[in-house]
Motif scaffolding. Structure first.
Motif, PDB file in Angstrom:
ATOM      1  N   ASN A 299      -0.590   2.549  -1.964  1.00 59.48           N
ATOM      2  CA  ASN A 299      -1.570   1.646  -2.578  1.00 59.48           C
ATOM      3  C   ASN A 299      -2.984   2.228  -2.512  1.00 59.48           C
ATOM      4  O   ASN A 299      -3.205   3.305  -1.939  1.00 59.48           O
ATOM      5  N   GLU A 322      -1.562  -2.833 -11.279  1.00 57.57           N
ATOM      6  CA  GLU A 322      -2.289  -3.799 -10.459  1.00 57.57           C
ATOM      7  C   GLU A 322      -1.333  -4.526  -9.512  1.00 57.57           C
ATOM      8  O   GLU A 322      -1.668  -4.845  -8.384  1.00 57.57           O
ATOM      9  N   THR A 323      -0.128  -4.800 -10.025  1.00 53.91           N
ATOM     10  CA  THR A 323       0.888  -5.440  -9.190  1.00 53.91           C
ATOM     11  C   THR A 323       2.153  -4.595  -9.218  1.00 53.91           C
ATOM     12  O   THR A 323       2.309  -3.728 -10.086  1.00 53.91           O
ATOM     13  N   ILE A 324       3.035  -4.880  -8.279  1.00 54.19           N
ATOM     14  CA  ILE A 324       4.303  -4.151  -8.241  1.00 54.19           C
ATOM     15  C   ILE A 324       5.139  -4.444  -9.495  1.00 54.19           C
ATOM     16  O   ILE A 324       5.733  -3.533 -10.070  1.00 54.19           O
ATOM     17  N   GLY A 369      -2.401  -4.605  -3.649  1.00 52.38           N
ATOM     18  CA  GLY A 369      -2.505  -3.678  -4.771  1.00 52.38           C
ATOM     19  C   GLY A 369      -3.935  -3.216  -4.922  1.00 52.38           C
ATOM     20  O   GLY A 369      -4.781  -3.615  -4.122  1.00 52.38           O
ATOM     21  N   PRO A 370      -4.287  -2.465  -5.937  1.00 51.04           N
ATOM     22  CA  PRO A 370      -3.369  -1.828  -6.875  1.00 51.04           C
ATOM     23  C   PRO A 370      -2.423  -0.835  -6.180  1.00 51.04           C
ATOM     24  O   PRO A 370      -2.748  -0.308  -5.124  1.00 51.04           O
ATOM     25  N   TYR A 371      -1.303  -0.616  -6.858  1.00 52.66           N
ATOM     26  CA  TYR A 371      -0.293   0.309  -6.342  1.00 52.66           C
ATOM     27  C   TYR A 371      -0.188   1.560  -7.210  1.00 52.66           C
ATOM     28  O   TYR A 371      -0.565   1.540  -8.382  1.00 52.66           O
TER      29      TYR A 371
END
Ligand code: ADP
Length: 446
Positions: A299, A322-324, A369-371
């Motif tokens: 991340n 931004e998200t998984i 996140g971000p990731y």
């Protein structure tokens, strides 16, 4: 034009440069021959750091470690194929070697972890940037100070043997002229053969078709040269594949990333291994996944603290989300499984217990996140086998006798790492044995 020197060193990677500093400091005339247009060899590509046990840097981080634990980790990781005397020499001399580098300004003060280690003991630059270029720079600066010449674009072709002793090398210079270097000692510091696909397959036919992380000059010339003068070889079939390399280019992503908290998932979005097992095991586990591909998951928080990772992102190796869920969609990984994998992992870190794979070092919750994900597959990385040497770096013949005047250090040698090299042990190897080769070759000149 022919040259006369005390010590001729073949190869300007970490081992050769360290040897050159030591031999020069002993007052000997030294020349280094380097086939490539630049110095540094595979050492330039070393991303991790230098293993040393029981340092003040570990102590400052509250890490309790000792030589015996390091020795045992390495034997176990190397499947007990390691030469115990060489390994003991490595473990005993590493503290001095690290101090020596840091006294020259290397700044290897950050301690992290690689696979197969009980304790964090990789020493790397404070900002987590790759270790190799730093080492090459401090050593080459020292050699400038000492006025030790490095001949670039100059390839050593053959060793010269007279009355049973090595007395120099035949070489080809940058204009393709042959010349002779007459030397009282010759040190082979030519590195491994991981970029020589033919030689790799000659010794281990299972490795057909793999890409390599090695620089173009890692083609095993030193091994071939030494073989011609009767040198014994050990463990030539022991060739390491590194688990996390770029599927297209073979570019290597440092193991320290997992040490610092990265996890691995497969295309289904599931973890499938304890990420901190030894390289051979993690590689095998990746090869068992669909398309032989896995994804390193990190991340932003990690990227902000690790210069190597920030570099991979900048160079375009990583995909961001931004998200998984979003990241899974972009990358074609099963999003909902991926999200629940992360959720579970966060829980494991918080509870300090990995319920699935027993990973012990649980540092990053990866909650925020971000990731980023980086696709990886195993690539040929390190040739553990090579010339048989004793603890003073003398090259031995098939009867176990010293070949007079011939020394070797670094990846060209075999025995230290046995059947699998632990991350961080190569840098320790080249500096420790490079120093010994420089000292011994100088002392033994009559
Ligand atoms: P190590 O990590 O053991 O120091 P490296 O791969 O870093 O090994 O460095 C080995 C160096 O030796 C490379 O720069 C390589 O180009 C050089 N080299 C290998 N074979 C020869 C040769 N026959 N003549 C001159 N240089 C060589």
């Amino acid at each position: 034009e022919d040259l006369d020197v005390d010590v001729a060193i073949v190869g300007a990677g970490g081992a050769g440069l360290a040897a050159a500093v030591k031999a020069s400091e002993a007052g000997k005339s030294v020349v280094i021959l380097e086939q490539m247009p630049i110095i540094g060899g595979n050492t330039n590509k070393a991303t991790g750091g230098m293993n040393v046990a029981g340092t003040k840097y570990q102590e400052a981080d509250g890490i309790k470690d000792d030589k015996q634990t390091w020795f045992d980790d390495t034997m176990k990781g190397g499947k007990n194929l390691n030469d115990p005397k060489l390994l003991q020499t490595l473990v005993d001399n590493a503290p001095d070697a690290l101090k020596w580098l840091n006294d020259m300004g290397a700044g290897l003060t950050k301690v992290t972890l690689s696979g197969g280690q009980t304790n964090p003991r990789i020493h790397q630059p404070a900002d987590g940037s790759p270790v190799g270029p730093v080492i090459v720079e401090v050593l080459s600066n020292k050699l400038k100070e000492l006025n030790t010449p490095i001949l670039l674009n100059t390839t050593a072709d053959n060793l010269i043997k007279k009355d049973g002793a090595i007395v120099g090398v035949k070489a080809t210079d940058k204009n393709r002229y042959s010349f002779t270097v007459n030397a009282k000692s010759v040190i082979l510091a030519t590195g491994g053969f991981g970029a020589n696909a033919e030689m790799v397959i000659k010794y281990n036919k299972d490795l057909k078709g793999f890409s390599t992380t090695n620089h173009a000059g890692a083609i095993g010339l030193g091994i071939v040269m030494a073989e011609k003068v009767g040198a014994d070889l050990v463990d030539m079939d022991q060739i390491q594949i590194h688990p996390t390399t770029d599927p297209e280019t073979g570019y290597l992503f440092t193991e320290g990333l997992r040490g610092d908290g990265a996890i691995l998932v497969n295309k289904e979005g599931k973890r499938f291994t304890n990420e901190l097992l030894t390289r051979d095991v993690v590689s095998k586990n990746i090869l068992a996944q669909a398309d032989k591909v896995a994804y390193l998951v990190v991340n932003q928080e990690m990227a902000d603290e690790n210069a190597s990772l920030a570099g991979y992102i900048k160079d375009g190796y990583a995909t961001k989300g931004e998200t998984i869920e979003a990241l899974g969609k972009t990358a074609g990984i099963d999003s909902s499984t991926f999200a629940s994998t992360l959720k579970n992992y966060t829980k494991y870190v918080k509870n300090k217990k990995d319920e699935e794979f027993d990973r012990v070092h649980l540092t990053q919750t990866l909650e925020q996140g971000p990731y980023y994900i980086i696709p990886v597959t195993p690539g040929i990385h390190h040739t553990m086998g090579g010339l048989k040497i004793d603890t003073k770096t003398h090259v031995l013949d098939k009867q176990g006798n010293i070949i007079k005047g011939l020394y070797a250090a670094g990846e060209v040698t075999g025995g230290v790492h046995g059947g699998n090299r632990i991350g961080g042990n190569a840098v320790a190897d080249i500096i420790v044995f490079g120093r010994i080769a420089g000292e011994t070759s100088a002392i033994e000149i009559k």
